[in-house]
Design a protein around this motif. Structure first.
Motif, PDB file in Angstrom:
ATOM      1  N   THR A 264       0.822  -1.207   0.000  1.00 44.07           N
ATOM      2  CA  THR A 264       0.000   0.000   0.000  1.00 44.07           C
ATOM      3  C   THR A 264       0.857   1.258   0.000  1.00 44.07           C
ATOM      4  O   THR A 264       0.440   2.302  -0.499  1.00 44.07           O
ATOM      5  CB  THR A 264      -0.934   0.003   1.223  1.00 44.07           C
ATOM      6  OG1 THR A 264      -0.143  -0.166   2.419  1.00 44.07           O
ATOM      7  CG2 THR A 264      -1.943  -1.117   1.141  1.00 44.07           C
ATOM      8  N   SER A 265       2.059   1.149   0.517  1.00 45.37           N
ATOM      9  CA  SER A 265       2.955   2.307   0.526  1.00 45.37           C
ATOM     10  C   SER A 265       3.454   2.658  -0.866  1.00 45.37           C
ATOM     11  O   SER A 265       3.979   3.759  -1.091  1.00 45.37           O
ATOM     12  CB  SER A 265       4.151   2.046   1.450  1.00 45.37           C
ATOM     13  OG  SER A 265       4.867   0.897   1.027  1.00 45.37           O
ATOM     14  N   ASP A 266       3.306   1.719  -1.829  1.00 47.35           N
ATOM     15  CA  ASP A 266       3.732   1.970  -3.201  1.00 47.35           C
ATOM     16  C   ASP A 266       2.663   2.675  -4.027  1.00 47.35           C
ATOM     17  O   ASP A 266       2.906   3.043  -5.185  1.00 47.35           O
ATOM     18  CB  ASP A 266       4.098   0.654  -3.896  1.00 47.35           C
ATOM     19  CG  ASP A 266       5.324  -0.007  -3.280  1.00 47.35           C
ATOM     20  OD1 ASP A 266       6.186   0.731  -2.759  1.00 47.35           O
ATOM     21  OD2 ASP A 266       5.412  -1.247  -3.314  1.00 47.35           O
ATOM     22  N   VAL A 267       1.477   2.844  -3.469  1.00 45.83           N
ATOM     23  CA  VAL A 267       0.369   3.430  -4.208  1.00 45.83           C
ATOM     24  C   VAL A 267       0.646   4.902  -4.477  1.00 45.83           C
ATOM     25  O   VAL A 267       1.008   5.665  -3.569  1.00 45.83           O
ATOM     26  CB  VAL A 267      -0.958   3.282  -3.428  1.00 45.83           C
ATOM     27  CG1 VAL A 267      -2.070   4.082  -4.111  1.00 45.83           C
ATOM     28  CG2 VAL A 267      -1.342   1.818  -3.322  1.00 45.83           C
ATOM     29  N   ASN A 268       0.486   5.322  -5.721  1.00 44.44           N
ATOM     30  CA  ASN A 268       0.607   6.722  -6.124  1.00 44.44           C
ATOM     31  C   ASN A 268      -0.752   7.165  -6.664  1.00 44.44           C
ATOM     32  O   ASN A 268      -1.128   6.794  -7.780  1.00 44.44           O
ATOM     33  CB  ASN A 268       1.688   6.898  -7.182  1.00 44.44           C
ATOM     34  CG  ASN A 268       1.897   8.350  -7.583  1.00 44.44           C
ATOM     35  OD1 ASN A 268       1.137   9.239  -7.192  1.00 44.44           O
ATOM     36  ND2 ASN A 268       2.932   8.596  -8.368  1.00 44.44           N
TER      37      ASN A 268
END
Length: 506
Positions: A243-247
Motif C-alpha cells: 500500500t505504501s507503493d500506491v501513487n
C-alpha cells in the motif's frame, strides 16, 4: 509390436514404414536422428522444431512419465507418483483419483502422400496386466483404458495434430493361450496432412473421477516464466504490491492473464509499451471458479483503494477479461469512487464453443478425438523453436477426465449460467475490447495448428482467432479486428500503442 496401415481413396490400403521404440528413454537421444536417417528428405516435417524440442525436454511429444518420478514431484504437491503394474511409473491426482501410466513403447512414422487415414495397431502379451472387461463405453467403471497419445509434426512451424484417443477396436486371443494376448487398433484421420507422427500408449482409469478443481501446472508454470522473463518478473504480483507503493496521481495497470497461463509475458509486453507505468500482475488459478478469481482481484484492489488508489486499468487477455469485468462490476458497488477501466483482448464475453466440447469430443480432420490435455499442451509456451512445458504441466496433461472440465473452464461455454449472467451485466462496465481474425497458414501460427483445424468445425465460418469468435470478443466496436491469433494480441502494434496513448493522456 506395432503395425501401421495407410488408407487411400484411390487405391488399396498399404502397410507403411515405421520405427518402434521399446524403451521410452531412447526418445531423447534416438528419435530425431533415426527419423532423419529414414525420412530426412520428406517434405512437410519441421525438423528444426523437433530438434529444438528434443533439446529442451520434457516435451509434449517426448515426455516419458518415468521422468516425473524424480522431477515432477519436486514441482507440485498435487500429483502423486507411484509404481504401477508391471513396474511402470503411475501418475495420480490426490484430489480426484485420476490414474494413468505409459507402456514402454513408441511408434514413429511418416504420413504418406494422399493418405486419408492411418490405422495403428499394437499387440502385446502381458499375463498379469489385463482390463476387467473390454467395453470402453462412457459408463465403463474400473476399466484401464488404453489411449493412443500422439502428435503429428508438419508444416514449416506448426504442430498440426494432437491425438488422445481410445481404441477403435480391441480383441483378445484366448485360443490355447495361457498368457492372453491383447491387441488394440486406432484410426487417425489425416486427410490433407503431412508430417512425422509420434505415438505412445497410455493407460487410464476411467471410473469417472471428479473434475480437476485446481491446475497442477499453475505454480510451476509461473515460476518457470519468472525465471525466463526477467522484465515480466520485475512487475510485482498484485498480492505483493504494498500500500505504501500506491501513487494516487497515476493509474495502476494490472495484467490479468487467461486460461492455462500466467501474467508474466503479458506484464512484460505492457512494460515494453510503457516503461514508466506502474504494472502489476494478477496471478490466479484458472481451473478455479471464476467467482473465486473475481473475489481475489476485487479484494486486492479494494485493499489498495483504502490506501489511496484512485484509478486502475485492468488489461486482460482471454478468460482474464471475464475476471476483470466482473471484478470491475463488484468494485463499482463497493468502491464507487475508484475508477476502474477494463480492456480485454480475445475475451469470450459471449462464451466460446471450445470450452463446451468436453474432453474427447472435438473432431480433428473429421476423425481424431482431442482431449483436454491436447488443448493444455497446445497452450504451452514457445521458447525459441521449441514448445516449453514444465514436468508438472506435462504430467497434468495426462490427468484430465474424459467427461468433465474444470469449473473455471466449463464456465466459458456459450450456454453456461455464468456467460448468461455476464452477458446481462457487462454493459455498465463498458470495457474496451479487441478481437482477432487468424490466418492459420501464417508464420505466426507456431504450435496452433490443432486449434486452426478445430476452429473450422467449431466456428462455422465465423471470423475467429482460433479460440474466440470475433463477435464474442468485440463489444463496443471501438477497436478494429486485428490480423492475429489468440496468442498474438500483445505482440501486435495496436494494443501496446493504445496503452502508451492512454497513459500519456492521464
Amino acid at each position: 509390436m506395432w503395425q501401421v496401415t495407410a488408407v487411400f481413396e484411390d487405391r488399396r490400403p498399404e502397410y507403411i514404414d515405421f520405427t518402434q521404440f521399446e524403451d521410452q528413454h531412447q526418445l531423447f537421444s534416438d528419435l530425431v536422428p533415426i527419423a532423419r536417417e529414414r525420412w530426412g528428405a520428406t517434405k512437410g516435417i519441421p525438423w528444426h522444431v523437433l530438434e529444438a524440442t528434443a533439446e529442451n525436454g520434457p516435451a509434449p511429444w517426448s515426455d516419458p512419465i518415468p521422468l516425473w518420478a524424480t522431477e515432477g514431484s519436486l514441482e507440485t504437491d498435487s500429483i502423486r507418483i507411484e509404481r504401477g503394474p508391471e513396474g511402470a511409473v503411475a501418475l495420480s491426482l490426490r484430489e480426484s483419483g485420476h490414474l494413468v501410466w505409459q507402456h514402454p513403447t513408441v511408434v514413429l512414422t511418416v504420413i504418406p502422400e494422399g493418405a486419408v487415414e492411418l490405422i495403428l495397431q499394437y499387440r502385446w502379451n502381458l499375463p498379469g496386466f489385463q482390463p476387467t472387461f473390454v467395453d470402453y463405453g462412457v459408463d465403463a467403471v474400473g476399466e484401464l483404458l488404453p489411449v493412443l497419445d500422439g502428435r503429428l509434426y508438419g508444416g514449416a512451424e506448426s504442430v498440426i495434430l494432437e491425438v488422445n484417443e481410445p481404441p477403435a477396436h480391441t480383441w483378445m486371443n484366448r485360443a490355447g493361450s495361457i498368457a492372453r494376448e491383447w491387441a488394440h487398433s486406432w484410426k487417425i484421420g489425416v486427410r490433407n496432412l503431412s508430417g512425422l507422427f509420434v505415438g505412445k500408449i497410455a493407460r487410464r482409469a476411467v471410473d469417472r473421477p471428479r473434475p480437476l478443481l485446481r491446475d497442477p501446472g499453475y505454480i510451476p508454470r509461473l515460476r518457470a516464466e519468472e525465471a525466463r522473463d526477467s522484465l515480466g518478473a520485475s512487475c510485482k504480483e498484485l498480492s505483493n504490491f504494498k500500500t505504501s507503493d500506491v501513487n494516487p496521481a497515476v493509474p495502476l495497470v494490472v495484467a490479468v492473464h487467461g486460461s492455462f497461463s500466467c501474467s508474466v509475458e503479458l506484464a512484460s509486453r505492457l512494460k515494453v509499451a510503457s516503461p514508466i507505468a506502474t504494472i502489476v500482475r494478477f496471478e490466479h488459478d484458472t481451473f478455479r471458479r471464476i467467482s473465486e478469481n473475481v473475489n481475489a482481484l476485487a479484494s486486492e484492489l479494494q485493499r489498495l483503494h483504502s490506501k489511496g488508489l484512485r484509478r486502475a486499468l485492468l488489461v486482460s487477455h482471454s478468460r482474464g477479461g471475464l475476471v476483470a469485468s466482473q471484478a470491475a462490476l463488484r468494485l463499482k458497488l463497493v468502491c464507487p469512487d475508484l475508477e476502474v477501466t477494463v480492456w480485454s483482448a480475445g475475451t469470450p464475453h459471449q462464451g466460446t464453443p471450445i470450452a463446451g466440447f468436453g474432453a474427447g469430443a472435438a473432431f480433428i480432420a473429421g476423425a481424431a478425438q482431442v482431449g483436454m490435455n491436447a488443448y493444455y499442451r497446445t497452450c504451452a509456451r514457445k521458447d525459441g523453436n521449441a514448445l516449453g512445458v514444465t514436468t508438472a504441466e506435462g504430467a497434468a496433461s495426462y490427468l484430465y477426465s474424459f467427461d468433465a472440465l474444470p469449473p473455471g473452464i466449463s464456465a466459458m461455454a456459450p450456454d453456461s449460467p455464468f456467460i448468461d449472467m455476464h452477458s446481462f451485466q457487462i454493459e455498465p462496465i463498458s470495457p474496451r475490447t479487441w478481437g482477432g481474425i487468424c490466418d492459420p497458414v501464417s508464420s505466426g501460427s507456431f504450435g496452433q495448428g490443432l486449434l486452426a483445424t478445430a476452429a473450422q468445425n467449431f466456428f462455422e465460418n465465423q471470423p475467429n482467432d482460433l479460440i474466440v469468435a470475433a463477435e464474442s470478443s468485440i463489444l463496443d466496436g471501438s477497436s478494429p479486428l486485428q490480423q492475429c491469433n489468440h496468442f498474438q494480441y500483445f505482440s501486435e502494434i495496436a494494443l501496446p500503442d493504445a496503452l502508451a496513448k492512454y497513459l500519456a493522456d492521464q
